[in-house]
Design a protein around this motif. Structure first.
Motif, mmCIF file in Angstrom:
data_model
loop_
_atom_site.group_PDB
_atom_site.id
_atom_site.type_symbol
_atom_site.label_atom_id
_atom_site.label_comp_id
_atom_site.label_asym_id
_atom_site.label_seq_id
_atom_site.Cartn_x
_atom_site.Cartn_y
_atom_site.Cartn_z
ATOM 1 N N TYR A 8 70.462 59.186 92.191
ATOM 2 C CA TYR A 8 71.431 58.264 91.822
ATOM 3 C C TYR A 8 71.620 57.696 90.615
ATOM 4 C CZ TYR A 8 71.477 57.844 97.186
ATOM 5 O OH TYR A 8 71.653 58.075 98.507
ATOM 6 N N SER A 9 73.014 57.376 90.213
ATOM 7 C CA SER A 9 72.974 57.085 88.777
ATOM 8 C C SER A 9 73.966 55.758 88.740
ATOM 9 C CB SER A 9 73.705 58.081 88.070
ATOM 10 O OG SER A 9 74.005 57.992 86.657
ATOM 11 N N MET A 257 80.607 62.518 93.981
ATOM 12 C CA MET A 257 79.251 63.179 94.327
ATOM 13 C C MET A 257 79.286 64.835 93.825
ATOM 14 S SD MET A 257 78.712 61.514 97.859
ATOM 15 C CE MET A 257 77.601 62.491 98.689
ATOM 16 N N ALA A 315 74.628 51.483 91.462
ATOM 17 C CA ALA A 315 74.588 53.120 92.029
ATOM 18 C C ALA A 315 75.226 52.829 93.402
ATOM 19 C CB ALA A 315 73.262 53.583 92.220
ATOM 20 N N ARG A 318 73.809 53.903 100.194
ATOM 21 C CA ARG A 318 73.786 54.951 101.050
ATOM 22 C C ARG A 318 74.738 55.207 102.167
ATOM 23 N NH1 ARG A 318 69.400 59.040 101.874
ATOM 24 N NH2 ARG A 318 69.561 59.705 103.957
ATOM 25 N N VAL A 321 77.608 57.127 100.525
ATOM 26 C CA VAL A 321 77.088 58.434 100.511
ATOM 27 C C VAL A 321 77.233 59.242 101.725
ATOM 28 C CG1 VAL A 321 75.206 60.001 99.982
ATOM 29 C CG2 VAL A 321 76.035 57.999 98.267
ATOM 30 N N ARG A 342 73.722 64.757 93.071
ATOM 31 C CA ARG A 342 73.784 63.389 92.508
ATOM 32 C C ARG A 342 74.799 62.646 92.943
ATOM 33 N NH1 ARG A 342 74.476 67.782 89.213
ATOM 34 N NH2 ARG A 342 72.220 67.614 88.757
ATOM 35 N N ALA A 343 74.857 61.518 92.868
ATOM 36 C CA ALA A 343 75.898 60.712 93.232
ATOM 37 C C ALA A 343 76.076 59.469 92.377
ATOM 38 C CB ALA A 343 75.537 59.802 94.499
ATOM 39 N N TRP A 344 77.245 59.226 91.887
ATOM 40 C CA TRP A 344 77.299 57.932 91.006
ATOM 41 C C TRP A 344 78.726 57.302 91.327
ATOM 42 C CZ3 TRP A 344 78.186 63.103 89.901
ATOM 43 C CH2 TRP A 344 79.559 63.503 89.483
#
Length: 448
Positions: A8-9, A257, A315, A318, A321, A342-344
Motif C-alpha cells: 500500500y502506498s 492497483m 493509502a 481494504r 481494494v 500494489r495499490a495507491w
C-alpha cells in the motif's frame, strides 16, 4: 484475486519519489508570474512561460508530480471526459470545441514527450471505450456518432476487431493517444522545468493568496511571493484559499492497483492484441491497461468525495481494494488467481458540469482545473495555452469551449454522497442483468 501481500502506498505505484527534492521558499521575492501547483498543468504553464522569456516562479507543496499527475492510469485520451451524450444534450454548441481540445491535447502531450526526450514507455495504441454488455455497446455507438458529428474520430467494432480482451462485447477505439507511465512522464517534465529559467520551490505550501497594492501576494510558512499575475494550477487542492471561486470543483478520491507480473502466454490468451487501454461505460468507470512489465493496472469503480481541506494523504482502504479486485476477477476470470502487487490512491477534481474549466478572476489570477479524469493530456495543454494568453493577450480558440465568463459555478448536485451511491448502485444493477459475468467466463473458457 489474492490481496494479502499488497504493498500500500500514499504516493504512487508507478515510480519512487525523487531523490533531489528542492528546498522550500525561504524569504520574500517578486516576479512577473507565479504558478501555484507543480502537477502536469502547473509544470507545463511554468515551462511555457519560461520558454517565452517571462520571469516565472513555481510553488509546489510537496514535489513536482506528487499529485494526480503521477497516480493515474497513464492513458492519453483524445475524447472529452464525461458522458458525451449529456454534454451533447446540455452543451451542443460546445461539443465540437471540446472534441478539438481533447484531440489537440493528446497531440500536445505526444509533442511534449518528443521535444524533451522523455522516456515514459509511451505506446500510441489509442484508448478503447469498452462495453461489458449490449446496453453499453449501444451507448458506445451513440457516443461514436456524436463524436463523428463533432469532427472527431473513433473506430467502432467487436472486441476481436479492436484487439481488446474477448471478455468485452466490443467498443470504440480513439484515433489519437495511448498508454504510458505517468510517473516517468511527470518526472521528465519536472526535469525540463528544473532545467529552464523558472524558479522552482518544492516543499512550499501556500497558505494564502490575496491582493495588495496592485500585486497578488502569495503567503507561505517561510516567505512570500509578490507577482503581477498568478496561475492557480492546483486541481483538487484549490479550495484552500478564499480567492478560489466558490464551487469551482469537488475533490474525489479514487484508487489504482497493479497485478503481479503475468506470464506472456496468459496475456496472449486474452486476445488483447492492440494493447489499447480500455475504459468501461459504467456511470463510474473501470479501466484496465497492460504495462511493459507484463502487469495490468486497473482502477476506479468507486469514488469518495472529499469533505474538507486540507485533503489528507492516505493509502487505499481494504474495502475499496476488495471491491476493485472483485471487478478484475469478473472481467478477467481466467486471471482470477493473479495476485495484486500494489495499490495507491489520489485526489482528482470534478466539476458540476463535467466540463474542463479555465478562466480568470479579475485581471491578474488565472485558473485551470478539473479535467474530470482526462487531465493527463488536457492539463498541460490548457496550461500552455494560458501561458500564451498571459504573454500575448489573446485567447486560443481551444480555450473558448471551457472558458468561464464569470467565476460562478452551480452546486454539485450529482456529486454529493447520495448521487455517488446512486451511480454506483445503477452500475451494479446493470452488471447483474446484462450477463457480463457469464460472457466473460465463456470467453475465458474458449481461450483455454
Amino acid at each position: 484475486m489474492n490481496i494479502d501481500t499488497i504493498e500500500y502506498s500514499t504516493f504512487t505505484g508507478w515510480i519512487d519519489p525523487p531523490t533531489d527534492v528542492l528546498p522550500g521558499l525561504d524569504g520574500d521575492l517578486t516576479c512577473d508570474v507565479a504558478v501555484i501547483g507543480g502537477g502536469m498543468g502547473g509544470m507545463a504553464t511554468a515551462l511555457r512561460l519560461a520558454e517565452r522569456g517571462r520571469e516565472v516562479v513555481l510553488l509546489e507543496a510537496e514535489f513536482c508530480g506528487y499529485g494526480a499527475s503521477s497516480r493515474n492510469g497513464g492513458q492519453i485520451a483524445s475524447v472529452p471526459g464525461g458522458d458525451l451524450r449529456l454534454l451533447s444534450l446540455f452543451y451542443p454548441r460546445k461539443v465540437p470545441g471540446l472534441v478539438q481540445l481533447a484531440e489537440n491535447s493528446a497531440r500536445f502531450t505526444e509533442d511534449l514527450i518528443r521535444t524533451h526526450h522523455i522516456d515514459c514507455d509511451y505506446e500510441p495504441n489509442g484508448l478503447a471505450f469498452a462495453a461489458v454488455g449490449r446496453g453499453q455497446m449501444l451507448r458506445t455507438r451513440t457516443i461514436a456518432a456524436i463524436l463523428r458529428r463533432a469532427g472527431g474520430r473513433g473506430t467502432v467494432g467487436t472486441s476481436e476487431e479492436l484487439g481488446i480482451p474477448r471478455t468485452f462485447v466490443g467498443g470504440m477505439r480513439e484515433a489519437v493517444g495511448g498508454a504510458l507511465n505517468p510517473g516517468k512522464l511527470s518526472r521528465g517534465v519536472r526535469g525540463a522545468v528544473l532545467a529552464s529559467s523558472a524558479q522552482v520551490f518544492e516543499r512550499t505550501r501556500v497558505t494564502d493568496v490575496r491582493r495588495d497594492r496592485g500585486k497578488v501576494v502569495i503567503s507561505t510558512p517561510r516567505g512570500s511571493v509578490r507577482a503581477n499575475t498568478v496561475v492557480l494550477a492546483t486541481n483538487a487542492y484549490s479550495g484552500e484559499w478564499a480567492i478560489t471561486p466558490e464551487r469551482l470543483s469537488v475533490p474525489m478520491w479514487l484508487i489504482e492497483m497493479e497485478t503481479e507480473p503475468i506470464a506472456p502466454e496468459r496475456i496472449a490468451a486474452l486476445g488483447w492484441s492492440s494493447r489499447s487501454g480500455v475504459i468501461t461505460q459504467h456511470q463510474i468507470m473501470e479501466h484496465y491497461r497492460l504495462t511493459p512489465r507484463n502487469t495490468i493496472v486497473f482502477g476506479v469503480r468507486r469514488v469518495e468525495r472529499g469533505e474538507r481541506y486540507p485533503l489528507p494523504a492516505k493509502a487505499p482502504d481494504r474495502a475499496m481494494v476488495e471491491e476493485l479486485a472483485g471487478a478484475f476477477a469478473s472481467r478477467f476470470p481466467g486471471l482470477a488467481d493473479v495476485a495484486v502487487a500494489r495499490a495507491w490512491g489520489g485526489w482528482i477534481a470534478m466539476t458540476s458540469s463535467f466540463l474542463s474549466i479555465a478562466g480568470r478572476i479579475e485581471d491578474d489570477v488565472y485558473y485551470s482545473i478539473a479535467c474530470n479524469g482526462h487531465g493527463l493530456a488536457q492539463a498541460p495543454y490548457v496550461g500552455s495555452l494560458i501561458a500564451d494568453l498571459i504573454v500575448d493577450g489573446s485567447r486560443h480558440e481551444d480555450l473558448d469551449g471551457i472558458w468561464a465568463k464569470e467565476p460562478k459555478f452551480p452546486p454539485f448536485v450529482m456529486l454529493g454522497p447520495f448521487g455517488l451511491r446512486t451511480a454506483w448502485a445503477v452500475d451494479r444493477f446493470t452488471d447483474m442483468v446484462n450477463g457480463s459475468r457469464r460472457r466473460a467466463r465463456r470467453a475465458a473458457a474458449r481461450a483455454h
